[in-house]
Scaffold this motif. Structure first.
Motif, PDB file in Angstrom:
ATOM      1  N   TYR A  70     -11.128 -53.415  58.114  1.00  0.00           N
ATOM      2  CA  TYR A  70     -12.248 -53.795  58.005  1.00  0.00           C
ATOM      3  C   TYR A  70     -13.304 -52.798  58.646  1.00  0.00           C
ATOM      4  O   TYR A  70     -14.296 -52.693  58.142  1.00  0.00           O
ATOM      5  CB  TYR A  70     -12.534 -54.993  58.794  1.00  0.00           C
ATOM      6  CG  TYR A  70     -11.816 -56.216  58.540  1.00  0.00           C
ATOM      7  CD1 TYR A  70     -11.395 -56.625  57.296  1.00  0.00           C
ATOM      8  CD2 TYR A  70     -11.454 -57.200  59.545  1.00  0.00           C
ATOM      9  CE1 TYR A  70     -10.493 -57.656  57.124  1.00  0.00           C
ATOM     10  CE2 TYR A  70     -10.610 -58.066  59.217  1.00  0.00           C
ATOM     11  CZ  TYR A  70     -10.207 -58.439  58.152  1.00  0.00           C
ATOM     12  OH  TYR A  70      -9.209 -59.622  57.782  1.00  0.00           O
ATOM     13  N   GLU A  71     -13.004 -52.098  59.622  1.00  0.00           N
ATOM     14  CA  GLU A  71     -13.994 -51.075  60.178  1.00  0.00           C
ATOM     15  C   GLU A  71     -14.596 -49.912  59.225  1.00  0.00           C
ATOM     16  O   GLU A  71     -15.587 -49.365  59.386  1.00  0.00           O
ATOM     17  CB  GLU A  71     -13.354 -50.830  61.610  1.00  0.00           C
ATOM     18  CG  GLU A  71     -14.405 -50.076  62.390  1.00  0.00           C
ATOM     19  CD  GLU A  71     -14.155 -49.857  64.080  1.00  0.00           C
ATOM     20  OE1 GLU A  71     -12.962 -49.459  64.031  1.00  0.00           O
ATOM     21  OE2 GLU A  71     -14.857 -50.167  64.628  1.00  0.00           O
ATOM     22  N   THR A  72     -13.441 -49.125  58.811  1.00  0.00           N
ATOM     23  CA  THR A  72     -13.729 -48.010  58.179  1.00  0.00           C
ATOM     24  C   THR A  72     -14.678 -48.234  56.873  1.00  0.00           C
ATOM     25  O   THR A  72     -15.533 -47.415  57.191  1.00  0.00           O
ATOM     26  CB  THR A  72     -12.260 -47.519  57.543  1.00  0.00           C
ATOM     27  OG1 THR A  72     -11.497 -47.230  58.790  1.00  0.00           O
ATOM     28  CG2 THR A  72     -12.412 -46.002  56.716  1.00  0.00           C
ATOM     29  N   PRO A  73     -14.613 -49.094  55.985  1.00  0.00           N
ATOM     30  CA  PRO A  73     -15.684 -49.208  55.085  1.00  0.00           C
ATOM     31  C   PRO A  73     -17.008 -49.383  55.653  1.00  0.00           C
ATOM     32  O   PRO A  73     -17.942 -48.902  55.225  1.00  0.00           O
ATOM     33  CB  PRO A  73     -15.388 -50.099  54.254  1.00  0.00           C
ATOM     34  CG  PRO A  73     -14.210 -50.991  54.857  1.00  0.00           C
ATOM     35  CD  PRO A  73     -13.667 -49.966  55.902  1.00  0.00           C
ATOM     36  N   ILE A  74     -17.117 -50.141  56.879  1.00  0.00           N
ATOM     37  CA  ILE A  74     -18.470 -50.100  57.688  1.00  0.00           C
ATOM     38  C   ILE A  74     -18.961 -48.891  58.052  1.00  0.00           C
ATOM     39  O   ILE A  74     -20.120 -48.572  57.868  1.00  0.00           O
ATOM     40  CB  ILE A  74     -18.452 -51.285  58.796  1.00  0.00           C
ATOM     41  CG1 ILE A  74     -17.689 -52.728  58.102  1.00  0.00           C
ATOM     42  CG2 ILE A  74     -19.624 -51.456  59.599  1.00  0.00           C
ATOM     43  CD1 ILE A  74     -17.242 -53.645  59.366  1.00  0.00           C
ATOM     44  N   LEU A  75     -18.041 -48.045  58.560  1.00  0.00           N
ATOM     45  CA  LEU A  75     -18.526 -46.910  59.295  1.00  0.00           C
ATOM     46  C   LEU A  75     -19.064 -45.738  58.235  1.00  0.00           C
ATOM     47  O   LEU A  75     -19.921 -45.165  58.127  1.00  0.00           O
ATOM     48  CB  LEU A  75     -17.355 -46.120  60.053  1.00  0.00           C
ATOM     49  CG  LEU A  75     -16.856 -47.125  61.250  1.00  0.00           C
ATOM     50  CD1 LEU A  75     -15.542 -46.233  61.722  1.00  0.00           C
ATOM     51  CD2 LEU A  75     -18.094 -46.968  62.403  1.00  0.00           C
ATOM     52  N   LEU A  76     -18.189 -45.937  57.040  1.00  0.00           N
ATOM     53  CA  LEU A  76     -18.560 -45.216  55.810  1.00  0.00           C
ATOM     54  C   LEU A  76     -19.966 -45.675  55.121  1.00  0.00           C
ATOM     55  O   LEU A  76     -20.530 -44.854  54.418  1.00  0.00           O
ATOM     56  CB  LEU A  76     -17.431 -45.159  54.781  1.00  0.00           C
ATOM     57  CG  LEU A  76     -16.126 -44.377  55.355  1.00  0.00           C
ATOM     58  CD1 LEU A  76     -15.039 -44.519  54.112  1.00  0.00           C
ATOM     59  CD2 LEU A  76     -16.441 -42.911  55.675  1.00  0.00           C
ATOM     60  N   ILE A  86     -17.178 -61.105  59.147  1.00  0.00           N
ATOM     61  CA  ILE A  86     -15.741 -61.033  58.467  1.00  0.00           C
ATOM     62  C   ILE A  86     -14.995 -61.985  59.113  1.00  0.00           C
ATOM     63  O   ILE A  86     -14.753 -61.964  60.530  1.00  0.00           O
ATOM     64  CB  ILE A  86     -15.184 -59.529  58.457  1.00  0.00           C
ATOM     65  CG1 ILE A  86     -16.211 -58.805  57.875  1.00  0.00           C
ATOM     66  CG2 ILE A  86     -13.917 -59.775  57.836  1.00  0.00           C
ATOM     67  CD1 ILE A  86     -15.554 -57.119  57.931  1.00  0.00           C
ATOM     68  N   ILE A  87     -14.554 -62.885  58.537  1.00  0.00           N
ATOM     69  CA  ILE A  87     -13.666 -63.926  59.102  1.00  0.00           C
ATOM     70  C   ILE A  87     -12.105 -64.136  58.172  1.00  0.00           C
ATOM     71  O   ILE A  87     -12.183 -63.267  57.118  1.00  0.00           O
ATOM     72  CB  ILE A  87     -14.122 -65.552  58.772  1.00  0.00           C
ATOM     73  CG1 ILE A  87     -14.176 -66.089  57.493  1.00  0.00           C
ATOM     74  CG2 ILE A  87     -15.712 -65.557  59.683  1.00  0.00           C
ATOM     75  CD1 ILE A  87     -14.508 -67.436  57.465  1.00  0.00           C
TER      76      ILE A  87
END
Ligand code: GLN
Length: 375
Positions: A120-126, A159-160
């Motif tokens: 989940y985290e990587t696409p948010i950072l990108l 995100i759940i």
């Protein structure tokens, strides 16, 4: 320079590699080790010999989209349009990535509930957006007070993940009601609902975001055939979302992969006619119960498992080592690979728990337990 300086090799790759190096029984990375239904393999073999090897339509093979619409109706009584509400994705992972890229703006915030699955985290950072990682309660239920205090006018998405990886918990009615209240007071908030284990629930039937009148139009539901048909290596899943959201997601999907593997789509389209997807929960419930009865003989303490194919066990009676050290010791010295929970937390919280994958042949589970009994 790195765009993702804090992202490293996933714990699943690390533990599976250690398992291979040490010839250990691999209960770490989540994948089944029993044969896939021969009918599905036969349909893949059949279609591989037909001339269906070129690009399919960007959103997916139309008959398969129709069948997913029917499945969504049968499972959740939600009526969706195969042309506007569904896309076939290269696994849930691509669906999650495309969704976040399409719908989250720079500087917006996205809530992730820890311990959380790692993609989940990587696409948010990108997106140059901000992940807000909030711990679940000690019993792995959502902490609605903390979530409510974190949501603000910049929060775009929550995100759940239900049923939950890594803990096997499921959402209850009051969780959905709390989320409904939150979206009422925050109209910009949308929900990415990772439901890849939707058909792997036990005593209680899965409650999907697709069933929530107040939430479904602001939600993206993520599914994976990898989980539902024991084919994690095929990397194929799908997304269901309202048309306005899907229109944006399609813009990313078309340039991320354009379209998904044609043989897999044709084979699954046939297989859906006879697959007993609603029996999957019972199939895994027997594995869960078998594995739990074995683990009861060890010093591990078992936590409840309501869904998914993961069993969490507390090891406080064995050692006070941290979970990563203990998991490494287990694989190198005792021959059993598991997944520690701390890598799923932004703050590396120590729960003294390990995750075991029980999507395995009974004999694998027996052999693993024999080794665990030496602890
Ligand atoms: N979902 C799998 C698990 O939780 C891992 C998939 C992967 O290795 N990326 O074990």
């Amino acid at each position: 320079m790195s765009k993702l300086p804090h992202i490293s090799t996933s714990i699943f790759s690390i533990m599976s590699q250690l398992a291979n190096e040490h010839n250990a029984i691999n209960l770490s990375q989540g994948f089944p080790n029993f044969p896939v239904d021969s009918l599905l393999k036969e349909r893949a073999a059949f279609w591989s010999k037909q001339e269906i090897h070129q690009y399919l339509p960007m959103a997916g093979y139309p008959p398969l989209l129709e069948k997913i619409a029917q499945l969504t109706k049968d499972s959740y009584q939600r009526i969706i349009d195969p042309n506007t509400n569904i896309i076939i994705t290269a696994g849930a992972t691509e669906g999650i990535f495309a969704t976040i890229q399409a719908l989250v703006m720079p500087n917006e915030e996205v809530i992730i509930l820890d311990p959380s699955y790692d993609c989940y985290e990587t696409p948010i950072l990108l997106c140059n957006a901000i992940p807000k990682r909030i711990n679940l309660n000690d019993d792995f239920t959502p902490n609605w007070e903390l979530i409510g205090n974190t949501v603000n006018s910049k929060t775009r998405m929550i995100i759940i993940n239900n049923p939950h990886n890594p803990t096997g918990t499921t959402w209850k009615e009051h969780d959905f009601i709390a989320l409904e209240k939150l979206t009422e007071s925050n109209p910009n908030l949308i929900i990415l609902s990772d439901e890849v284990y939707e058909y792997i629930t036990f005593e209680n039937k899965h409650q999907s975001i697709n069933q929530r009148e107040k939430l479904k139009e602001k939600s993206i539901a993520i599914s994976s055939f990898g989980k539902s048909f024991h084919i994690t290596g095929w990397k194929i899943g799908y997304i269901v979302a309202a048309e306005d959201l899907m229109k944006e997601i399609k813009k990313v999907h078309q340039f991320l992969v354009f379209s998904v593997n044609s043989i897999a789509q044709y084979a699954i389209n046939d297989y859906l006619d006879s697959a007993k997807i609603h029996e999957l929960g019972w199939f895994y419930q027997q594995k869960r119960d078998f594995f739990r009865s074995l683990l009861k003989e060890t010093k591990f303490e078992l936590l409840p498992c309501e869904g998914s194919y993961f069993q969490i066990a507390n090891y406080s009676k064995i050692t006070n080592e941290n979970d990563l050290e203990f998991a490494k010791k287990l694989v190198t010295q005792f021959g059993v690979a598991t997944i520690p929970l701390s890598p799923f937390y932004a703050d590396h919280k120590q729960t003294n728990c390990l995750r075991f994958c029980f999507a395995k042949e009974e004999e694998t589970l027996v052999s693993a337990t024999e080794k665990l009994l030496k602890l």
